[in-house]
Design a protein around this motif. Structure first.
Motif, PDB file in Angstrom:
ATOM      1  N   ALA A   1      -3.531   6.982   3.725  1.00  0.00           N
ATOM      2  CA  ALA A   1      -2.760   5.749   3.917  1.00  0.00           C
ATOM      3  C   ALA A   1      -1.380   5.875   3.282  1.00  0.00           C
ATOM      4  CB  ALA A   1      -3.516   4.570   3.315  1.00  0.00           C
TER       5      ALA A   1
ATOM      6  N   GLU B   1      -8.946   9.157   1.422  1.00  0.00           N
ATOM      7  CA  GLU B   1      -8.652   7.958   2.217  1.00  0.00           C
ATOM      8  C   GLU B   1      -7.360   7.290   1.740  1.00  0.00           C
ATOM      9  OE1 GLU B   1     -12.074   5.560   1.672  1.00  0.00           O
ATOM     10  OE2 GLU B   1     -13.378   6.773   2.987  1.00  0.00           O
TER      11      GLU B   1
ATOM     12  N   VAL C   1       0.818  -1.208   0.000  1.00  0.00           N
ATOM     13  CA  VAL C   1       0.000   0.000   0.000  1.00  0.00           C
ATOM     14  C   VAL C   1       0.854   1.261   0.000  1.00  0.00           C
ATOM     15  CG1 VAL C   1      -0.193   0.113   2.529  1.00  0.00           C
ATOM     16  CG2 VAL C   1      -1.999   1.103   1.096  1.00  0.00           C
ATOM     17  N   HIS C   2       2.079   1.182   0.520  1.00  0.00           N
ATOM     18  CA  HIS C   2       2.941   2.351   0.571  1.00  0.00           C
ATOM     19  C   HIS C   2       3.956   2.371  -0.561  1.00  0.00           C
ATOM     20  CE1 HIS C   2       2.015   1.888   5.099  1.00  0.00           C
ATOM     21  NE2 HIS C   2       1.099   2.632   4.518  1.00  0.00           N
TER      22      HIS C   2
END
Length: 302
Positions: free
Chosen positions: A270, A266, A207-208
């Motif tokens: 993150a 959102e 996700v990063h």
């Protein structure tokens, strides 16, 4: 202007940001002179270069002009590409030829001397290849270029169908699924290559990492697509371009904008854990467009 805005934008900071924008604008002017066949249309007036430079300088005020230069040049190249596909192409064969020439350059080919679109792209590719992150991100850059080209080709087909009165035009959902034609994610990846070091092997798909960056960029791209359409409806009607407001009601477009904006924030929240500069750059681009398209758009008059 209220007092809070005066406090947020001291004159010295505004001057520094404006100086960065000025340097970017001059560089874009040099690009227009270097590739004159790409920017001969009157729609490429000086204000286009100026507002594009302002958008970048205000989206990442912590970066100097040199660190924003690739984003500026990639954006300017994408405007030239958009013009050739949306307004200069007379047939599907013309569009397919543009796509073929660009993909050939992305895959390492050398352009013809008289092909300013491909020459500019080849120069961008060569400049990017010197960046430490390019080996890790080259495939992503090539994929995003391909998606932008495919999106432009699809929209050209939809426009042709609409002009001919055929029914195979998209609904709003399909239209937004094709938002890669806007080119935001392609420009974002070009910018990322120049400002980051090579991603670590364990920070590519999470996700990063690359997956998270692309997911956030795709959602931001949909938001900017809708903001652009709301601000350019009158021009799109005159120029014969496709627009979300031609496909659904104002209420439906506003609902989609609110929904995609919430999702974008959102995803950016993150992403901000490990990619704060990219997350902030994307969010500021989105918010800049929300204000900008209320007043004007980038293109000059025909």
């Amino acid at each position: 202007m209220n007092n809070s805005i005066r406090t947020l934008w001291p004159a010295a900071e505004a001057g520094r940001i404006s100086a960065a924008a000025g340097k970017i604008q001059r560089a874009l002017g040099r690009c227009a002179a270097t590739y004159p066949g790409l920017y001969r249309a009157e729609a490429f007036d000086p204000a286009l270069q100026s507002t594009l430079a302002d958008a970048l300088a205000h989206s990442a005020p912590w970066l100097d002009a040199d660190r924003l230069m690739m984003a500026g040049k990639a954006s300017f190249w994408a405007f030239g590409l958009d013009w050739l596909v949306d307004y200069a192409a007379d047939s599907q064969d013309d569009v397919d030829d543009v796509v073929r020439r660009c993909l050939a350059v992305a895959d390492g080919g050398r352009p013809a001397d008289d092909d300013d679109l491909a020459r500019f792209l080849a120069d961008l590719r060569d400049e990017l290849s010197a960046a430490p992150a390019f080996p890790a991100l080259r495939g992503v850059w090539r994929d995003e270029l391909g998606r932008m080209l495919a999106g432009m080709r699809t929209e050209w087909e939809w426009k042709a169908a609409r002009a001919e009165g055929r029914t195979d035009v998209p609904d709003l959902r399909r239209y937004l699924a094709n938002a890669d034609n806007l080119g935001f994610t392609f420009v974002l990846v070009s910018h990322w290559v120049t400002i980051c070091e090579s991603p670590a092997p364990d920070d590519v798909h999470g996700v990063h990492g690359i997956h998270g960056v692309l997911a956030a960029a795709s959602e931001v791209q949909r938001v900017i697509r809708l903001l652009n359409d709301q601000g350019t409806y009158r021009r799109d009607t005159v120029w014969g371009d496709l627009n979300a407001l031609m496909l659904d009601t104002h209420e439906a477009v506003n609902e989609a904008l609110a929904r995609h904006t919430r999702r974008a924030r959102e995803l950016l929240a993150a992403l901000r854990v490990d990619q704060p500069d990219l997350a902030d750059f994307m969010e500021r681009q989105m918010d800049f467009c929300a204000g900008f398209y209320r007043v004007t758009d980038f293109w000059g008059e025909l």
